[in-house]
Design a protein around this motif. Structure first.
Motif, mmCIF file in Angstrom:
data_model
loop_
_atom_site.group_PDB
_atom_site.id
_atom_site.type_symbol
_atom_site.label_atom_id
_atom_site.label_comp_id
_atom_site.label_asym_id
_atom_site.label_seq_id
_atom_site.Cartn_x
_atom_site.Cartn_y
_atom_site.Cartn_z
ATOM 1 N N ALA A 367 0.838 -1.197 0.000
ATOM 2 C CA ALA A 367 0.000 0.000 0.000
ATOM 3 C C ALA A 367 0.871 1.244 0.000
ATOM 4 C CB ALA A 367 -0.925 0.015 1.209
ATOM 5 N N ILE A 368 0.323 2.297 -0.563
ATOM 6 C CA ILE A 368 0.940 3.625 -0.534
ATOM 7 C C ILE A 368 -0.121 4.614 -0.082
ATOM 8 C CG2 ILE A 368 2.082 5.429 -1.865
ATOM 9 C CD1 ILE A 368 2.869 3.273 -3.901
ATOM 10 N N LEU A 369 0.179 5.325 1.003
ATOM 11 C CA LEU A 369 -0.719 6.356 1.530
ATOM 12 C C LEU A 369 0.009 7.689 1.503
ATOM 13 C CD1 LEU A 369 -3.362 7.177 3.102
ATOM 14 C CD2 LEU A 369 -2.070 6.681 5.201
ATOM 15 N N THR A 370 -0.652 8.731 1.005
ATOM 16 C CA THR A 370 -0.008 10.049 0.928
ATOM 17 C C THR A 370 -0.932 11.136 1.465
ATOM 18 O OG1 THR A 370 -0.788 10.339 -1.357
ATOM 19 C CG2 THR A 370 1.409 9.409 -1.060
ATOM 20 N N ASP A 371 -0.275 12.210 1.962
ATOM 21 C CA ASP A 371 -0.968 13.456 2.324
ATOM 22 C C ASP A 371 -2.105 13.243 3.316
ATOM 23 O OD1 ASP A 371 0.703 14.871 0.578
ATOM 24 O OD2 ASP A 371 -0.610 14.463 -1.118
ATOM 25 N N LEU A 372 -1.800 12.571 4.422
ATOM 26 C CA LEU A 372 -2.808 12.351 5.461
ATOM 27 C C LEU A 372 -2.562 13.285 6.635
ATOM 28 C CD1 LEU A 372 -5.174 10.729 6.706
ATOM 29 C CD2 LEU A 372 -3.446 9.181 7.671
ATOM 30 N N GLU A 373 -3.490 14.179 6.866
ATOM 31 C CA GLU A 373 -3.501 14.983 8.084
ATOM 32 C C GLU A 373 -4.080 14.125 9.201
ATOM 33 O OE1 GLU A 373 -2.290 17.863 8.614
ATOM 34 O OE2 GLU A 373 -1.982 18.752 6.633
ATOM 35 N N LEU A 390 -1.968 14.362 16.211
ATOM 36 C CA LEU A 390 -1.612 15.583 15.489
ATOM 37 C C LEU A 390 -0.449 15.268 14.559
ATOM 38 C CD1 LEU A 390 -1.642 18.220 18.394
ATOM 39 C CD2 LEU A 390 -3.356 17.975 16.574
ATOM 40 N N GLY A 391 -0.352 16.015 13.488
ATOM 41 C CA GLY A 391 0.767 15.830 12.565
ATOM 42 C C GLY A 391 0.293 15.495 11.168
ATOM 43 N N ARG A 392 1.283 15.153 10.337
ATOM 44 C CA ARG A 392 0.976 14.889 8.936
ATOM 45 C C ARG A 392 1.857 13.758 8.411
ATOM 46 N NH1 ARG A 392 -1.176 17.908 4.681
ATOM 47 N NH2 ARG A 392 -0.354 17.407 2.617
ATOM 48 N N ILE A 393 1.217 12.792 7.735
ATOM 49 C CA ILE A 393 1.954 11.743 7.026
ATOM 50 C C ILE A 393 2.054 12.168 5.562
ATOM 51 C CG2 ILE A 393 1.960 9.331 6.278
ATOM 52 C CD1 ILE A 393 0.424 8.612 8.791
ATOM 53 N N HIS A 394 3.274 12.462 5.123
ATOM 54 C CA HIS A 394 3.462 12.825 3.720
ATOM 55 C C HIS A 394 3.425 11.580 2.837
ATOM 56 C CE1 HIS A 394 4.367 16.981 4.631
ATOM 57 N NE2 HIS A 394 5.232 16.591 5.574
ATOM 58 N N GLU A 395 4.113 10.533 3.292
ATOM 59 C CA GLU A 395 4.158 9.289 2.519
ATOM 60 C C GLU A 395 4.261 8.106 3.481
ATOM 61 O OE1 GLU A 395 7.412 9.361 -0.251
ATOM 62 O OE2 GLU A 395 7.124 11.501 -0.647
ATOM 63 N N MET A 396 3.522 7.036 3.167
ATOM 64 C CA MET A 396 3.667 5.793 3.926
ATOM 65 C C MET A 396 3.603 4.633 2.936
ATOM 66 S SD MET A 396 1.370 4.091 6.980
ATOM 67 C CE MET A 396 0.171 3.344 5.867
ATOM 68 N N TYR A 397 4.597 3.739 3.011
ATOM 69 C CA TYR A 397 4.659 2.581 2.129
ATOM 70 C C TYR A 397 4.767 1.330 2.996
ATOM 71 C CZ TYR A 397 6.292 6.197 -1.140
ATOM 72 O OH TYR A 397 6.416 7.345 -1.897
ATOM 73 N N LYS A 414 7.380 8.959 5.733
ATOM 74 C CA LYS A 414 7.884 10.329 5.818
ATOM 75 C C LYS A 414 6.756 11.148 6.455
ATOM 76 C CE LYS A 414 10.162 12.129 2.369
ATOM 77 N NZ LYS A 414 10.483 12.768 1.050
ATOM 78 N N TYR A 415 7.022 11.626 7.677
ATOM 79 C CA TYR A 415 5.972 12.344 8.405
ATOM 80 C C TYR A 415 6.609 13.422 9.271
ATOM 81 C CZ TYR A 415 7.356 9.335 12.318
ATOM 82 O OH TYR A 415 8.076 8.692 13.321
#
Length: 490
Positions: A367-373, A390-397, A414-415
């Motif tokens: 899976a690839i998840l991007t731009d999750l607040e 709180l925070g932001r996930i820019h990319e998760m693989y 990357k968060y």
């Protein structure tokens, strides 16, 4: 001058030819009418004689054409009763049933029935559960044409008891009882030239969430699945040995919505849940779907884990999926690709494959998840885990490889600025002590490699009493934990 005798006889015969032909025609017509009357009588007697005692069969009129080999029943009614309890098992009515161009010689010589066409118009059929008044199956306004029909004593023992060339079907308001708790409805359906189309299909729980929870002794999903429109392309039905076969070139579902809810306060169901490769392999039919496309779907899932807290759904919206080779008839892999937006906002891409012939139920998933607040999923986290993020996930693989018993994999993220708040049990305040402790153990995303990533390993033992999606969540959770709390190195 007297006419010769031979010439006189010839002229006399010529004058009588029309009378002779007329007489023959009348005799033939009378014979045909006689056969018509006898044929109708004989068919009526045969129907009465062959109809079982537990079946009531009636019709307003019967048309028969011996010359053309056709039969037509008007306003046909059938009622089938249980032989012991005399409860109604089947009710059926039709505006007419017409059989055209019956072949006499095969019927007489080999007891083989052959007809050019069978047509039914505006039929209504209802079947009931054994010894109850509860409907098992019903359909309204069923009409169909089936051409080049052939059957015999041997074919009648098959799953499909006849052969045919062309089948056209139209129906309205189909209902099927799927289980004690779920039912299927279809507003309209048509089948023509091996293409099937349907509108307003639904698979739903028979009871609302509260009533269902009271009726259950172990956990079970409340289901509300609706499909406004869908179709099967190049649908073919058949038999191989003793198995029923279904082959579909392409299956399309458009604008569907699935709502699932589970009351976790009900006792667990500890039966073993097989993975999808085994489920597909063990189907009672031979199935082959070359491609399955889902367009613009929405999926919502929620769990009730506390009596006083209303559950909030996690959602996958604007979902498109392509699934290739849904089959238990070949050795190729089933391949699944899904694109959606987590909580309607964060893009997610999911890939998954397995092979039905693999006895170990091995699979691969990524899976690839991007731009999750983080705030996006807080309503779900708060209701399910008493946690606020709180925070932001820019990319998760993540990538995992597993089987029916265990799985391993890797995750990288990357968060930034990740923090957790642990809520009090009543969710009205924050447990500051626990929150501080968790955030001391959690990396906020600042300690990364040169490319801004942190890494974590995945190793999970499957609980075989839970579903594949629970298994997938355990892998995701283990990867998150090791990425955020671990050393973050590859």
């Amino acid at each position: 001058m007297t006419m010769p005798k031979t010439e006189y006889k010839t002229k006399t015969i010529h004058k009588k030819w029309p009378q002779v032909l007329l007489g023959v025609a009348i005799i033939l017509l009378l014979c045909l009418l006689g056969l018509q009357v006898y044929g109708k009588y004989a068919l009526t007697e045969a129907i009465n004689e062959k109809t079982p005692d537990n079946v009531e069969l009636s019709y307003d009129d019967l048309d028969i054409n011996i010359l053309l080999g056709s039969v037509k029943f008007h306003n046909l009614n059938l009622k089938s009763l249980n032989e012991i309890t005399e409860k109604i098992e089947v009710l059926a009515t039709t505006e007419f049933l017409k059989i055209t161009d019956v072949a006499y010689w095969p019927l007489w010589n080999n007891k083989r029935f052959e007809a050019d066409n069978i047509e039914i118009k505006n039929a209504k059929i209802t079947t009931y559960k054994e010894d109850t008044d509860d409907v098992h199956f019903s359909v309204n306004e069923l009409s169909f044409n089936i051409s080049d029909v052939k059957t015999d004593k041997e074919m009648l023992q098959n799953k499909i008891p006849f052969n045919y060339e062309i089948l056209d079907v139209e129906l309205q308001e189909l209902y099927l009882d799927l289980s004690r708790f779920e039912e299927l409805k279809v507003a309209s359906l048509s089948f023509e030239e091996n293409n099937l189309e349907f509108e307003n299909l639904s698979i739903t729980s028979k009871y609302n969430k509260e009533v269902l929870s009271k009726r259950l002794t172990v956990e079970r999903d409340y289901v509300d699945f609706k499909v406004p429109q869908g179709n099967f392309e190049a649908l073919e039905l058949g038999t191989v040995k003793d198995s029923f076969t279904v082959s579909i070139k392409r299956f399309n579902l458009n604008n569907s919505e699935l709502n699932l809810y589970r009351n976790k306060l009900i006792a667990d169901d500890f039966t073993v849940k097989t993975l999808y490769g085994t489920r597909l392999e063990n189907l009672p039919i031979k199935l082959n779907i070359e491609s399955f496309f889902i367009k613009n779907a929405n999926v919502f899932y929620s769990e009730k884990i506390d009596l006083d807290i209303d559950p909030v759904s996690i959602s996958f919206e604007d979902l498109d999926a392509e699934i290739n080779n849904i089959s238990n008839t070949n050795t190729q892999k089933t391949d699944i690709k899904v694109e959606a937006k987590l909580m309607g906002k964060a893009p997610i891409l999911f890939n998954w494959d397995f092979n039905t012939k693999d006895a170990a139920d091995s699979f691969n998933a990524s899976a690839i998840l991007t731009d999750l607040e983080a705030e996006t999923i807080n309503p779900f986290l708060e209701s399910q885990a008493n946690v606020r993020a709180l925070g932001r996930i820019h990319e998760m693989y993540f990538t995992i490889h597993g089987n029916d018993f265990e799985s391993t994999g890797e995750m990288k993220m990357k968060y930034e600025n990740f923090k957790f708040s642990i809520l009090d049990e009543d969710q009205l305040g924050i447990n500051k002590t626990l929150s501080t402790l968790v955030n001391i153990l959690t990396n906020d995303g600042s300690k990364t490699d040169a490319n801004g990533y942190r890494y974590g390993d995945i190793a999970v033992e499957r609980d075989r009493t839970k579903s594949f999606f629970n298994y997938l969540w355990l892998n995701t959770k283990d990867g998150l934990k090791n990425t955020v709390v671990g050393n973050g190195k590859k």
